[in-house]
Design an enzyme around this catalytic site. Structure first.
Site, short mmCIF file in Angstrom:
data_model
loop_
_atom_site.label_atom_id
_atom_site.label_comp_id
_atom_site.label_asym_id
_atom_site.label_seq_id
_atom_site.Cartn_x
_atom_site.Cartn_y
_atom_site.Cartn_z
N THR A 19 22.03 3.32 55.23
CA THR A 19 21.23 3.34 56.46
C THR A 19 19.75 3.65 56.22
OG1 THR A 19 21.68 5.69 56.73
CG2 THR A 19 23.17 4.16 57.87
N LYS A 20 19.39 3.93 54.98
CA LYS A 20 18.04 4.45 54.74
C LYS A 20 16.99 3.34 54.77
CE LYS A 20 19.30 8.76 54.35
NZ LYS A 20 20.59 8.77 55.05
N ASN A 21 15.73 3.75 54.78
CA ASN A 21 14.66 2.76 54.95
C ASN A 21 14.60 1.77 53.80
OD1 ASN A 21 14.22 4.26 57.20
ND2 ASN A 21 12.07 4.74 56.79
N TYR B 21 20.89 5.38 50.47
CA TYR B 21 22.14 5.16 51.20
C TYR B 21 21.99 3.98 52.19
CZ TYR B 21 26.07 6.03 54.30
OH TYR B 21 27.19 5.87 55.05
#
Ligand SMILES: Cc1ncc(COP(=O)(O)O)c(C=O)c1O
Length: 380
Positions: free
Chosen positions: A186-188, A184
């Site tokens: 915002t993920k790393n 997603y």
């Protein structure tokens, strides 16, 4: 410098802006030129890269972290009449997919220090109908897995926050029946949308392959051995994820620096305490979550969030306890109170964190927090 009614603010700081550069843009353009709009060689390459990085036999790219969790549970046979134990301090998708599988979510309370599932409470909830346990590695701190494995039930790890995490020296990814990652925005590793399931189990991988998409197969005539979902990952998104994987170490170093700056600052702010991180594990630095205890911090989490917002600083909440959200409250009216999770839901606040932030952005957040803390504690 802009003046607000609350005081000086030098810049507005987004919560988790994506760290996307020209490399990702070029990778998308190259994919479009290649003609692979849907799942193709880049998704396959992403799977090999994930399998290698996470030291897992199989990695299966899917449409989202939600789909990763859902397909894993369905592949394990979770369905009507079954129960699946999970944590209430998570994004609601973790519980929603249990409902979608047909099983009933059973919420265990969390531990005070890191807000991960409390294994002792989880153990007390096991019945003959328990099909699986779904821990979440909140913010990037691995849950306490040993006592969960000791229950002798399949464990599906929600590792949406935990791509770089290690548990007691072992990389997450092939430690339980299935480990589910999210790509997603915002993920790393952020592709916008996407997910990956990793596992060492050949059976689980085969079952997920059958479920993930209705495939045409090899011949011109097709058949349906299993009714599939439509949960494959398109190559356009896989191409972004591949570039993000190349940047993983650089991005991690940036977030680690931001963690260190926050740690130093909040150590001086009474009543604003970060979630605990276990030194035996390696943290993914996915979210910097503090708890705001009103009696010491002079104001509630909501008051801090509002005041930070007025200074142009975006924050978020990870998480409100799922069992108190409308559908779950109404569907399970007899749900026992989960005191640790419920109090945490009132106190948690996630601060801006992203490799896209400059050091000055984090400094602005810290300065605003210090100002607000001084103001709120003076008031009392
Ligand atoms: C803990 C947790 N689990 C599951 C998910 C779902 O992942 P996705 O948004 O990729 O479906 C998220 C996502 O954002 C999450 O934070």
């Amino acid at each position: 410098m802009r003046e607000t009614p609350q005081g000086p603010s030098t810049r507005s700081v987004g919560f988790q802006p994506p760290a996307i550069g020209d490399e990702e843009i070029e990778a998308v353009a190259a994919t479009l030129r290649s003609g692979w709009l849907t799942t193709g060689p880049r998704a396959a390459e992403l799977e090999s890269r994930f399998a290698e990085y996470l030291q897992a036999r199989h990695a299966l790219a899917v449409a989202s972290g939600t789909a990763a969790l859902h397909l894993s549970l369905v592949a394990l046979g979770a369905g009507t009449g079954d129960e699946v134990i999970t944590t209430p301090i998570t994004w609601p998708a973790t519980a929603n997919v249990i409902v979608h599988s047909g099983a009933t979510p059973v919420f265990a309370d969390v531990r005070e220090g890191d807000l991960n599932i409390d294994p002792a409470h989880a153990a007390s909830l096991v019945t003959e109908r328990t099909k699986a346990v779904v821990p979440v590695h909140l913010a990037g701190q691995p849950a306490d897995l040993d006592p969960l494995w000791a229950l002798g039930l399949p464990v599906v790890e929600d590792a949406a926050h935990a791509l770089e995490s290690s548990y007691r020296g072992r990389k997450l990814g092939a430690l339980s029946e299935a480990t589910c990652f999210s790509l997603y925005a915002t993920k790393n590793v952020a592709a916008g949308e996407g997910g990956v399931i990793t596992t060492d189990s050949d059976e689980l991988a085969a079952a997920v392959r059958d479920l993930r998409v209705t495939r045409r197969g090899d011949g011109s005539r097709y058949d349906v051995p299993v009714p599939g979902y439509k949960a494959n990952l398109p190559d356009v998104l896989a191409a972004i994820a591949l570039v993000q994987l190349d940047k993983l170490e650089r991005h991690r170093a940036a977030r680690a620096r931001q963690f260190a700056a926050y740690d130093e600052a909040v150590a001086e702010l009474d009543g604003i305490d970060p979630l605990e991180r276990d030194p035996r594990d390696s943290h993914a630095y996915h979210l910097y979550v503090v708890r705001i205890e009103p009696a010491r911090a002079g104001a509630t989490r909501d008051e801090y969030q509002l005041a930070l917002g007025r200074e142009g600083i975006a924050t978020s909440i990870h998480f409100l306890p799922v069992h108190r959200l409308t559908w779950y409250r109404e569907r399970f009216p007899g749900q026992p109170r989960l005191p640790v999770a419920e109090r945490a839901g009132e106190e948690v606040l996630s601060l801006p964190l992203s490799p896209a932030h400059a050091d000055e952005d984090i400094a602005a957040v810290i300065a605003a927090l210090q100002r607000l803390h001084a103001r709120f504690t003076r008031r009392h």
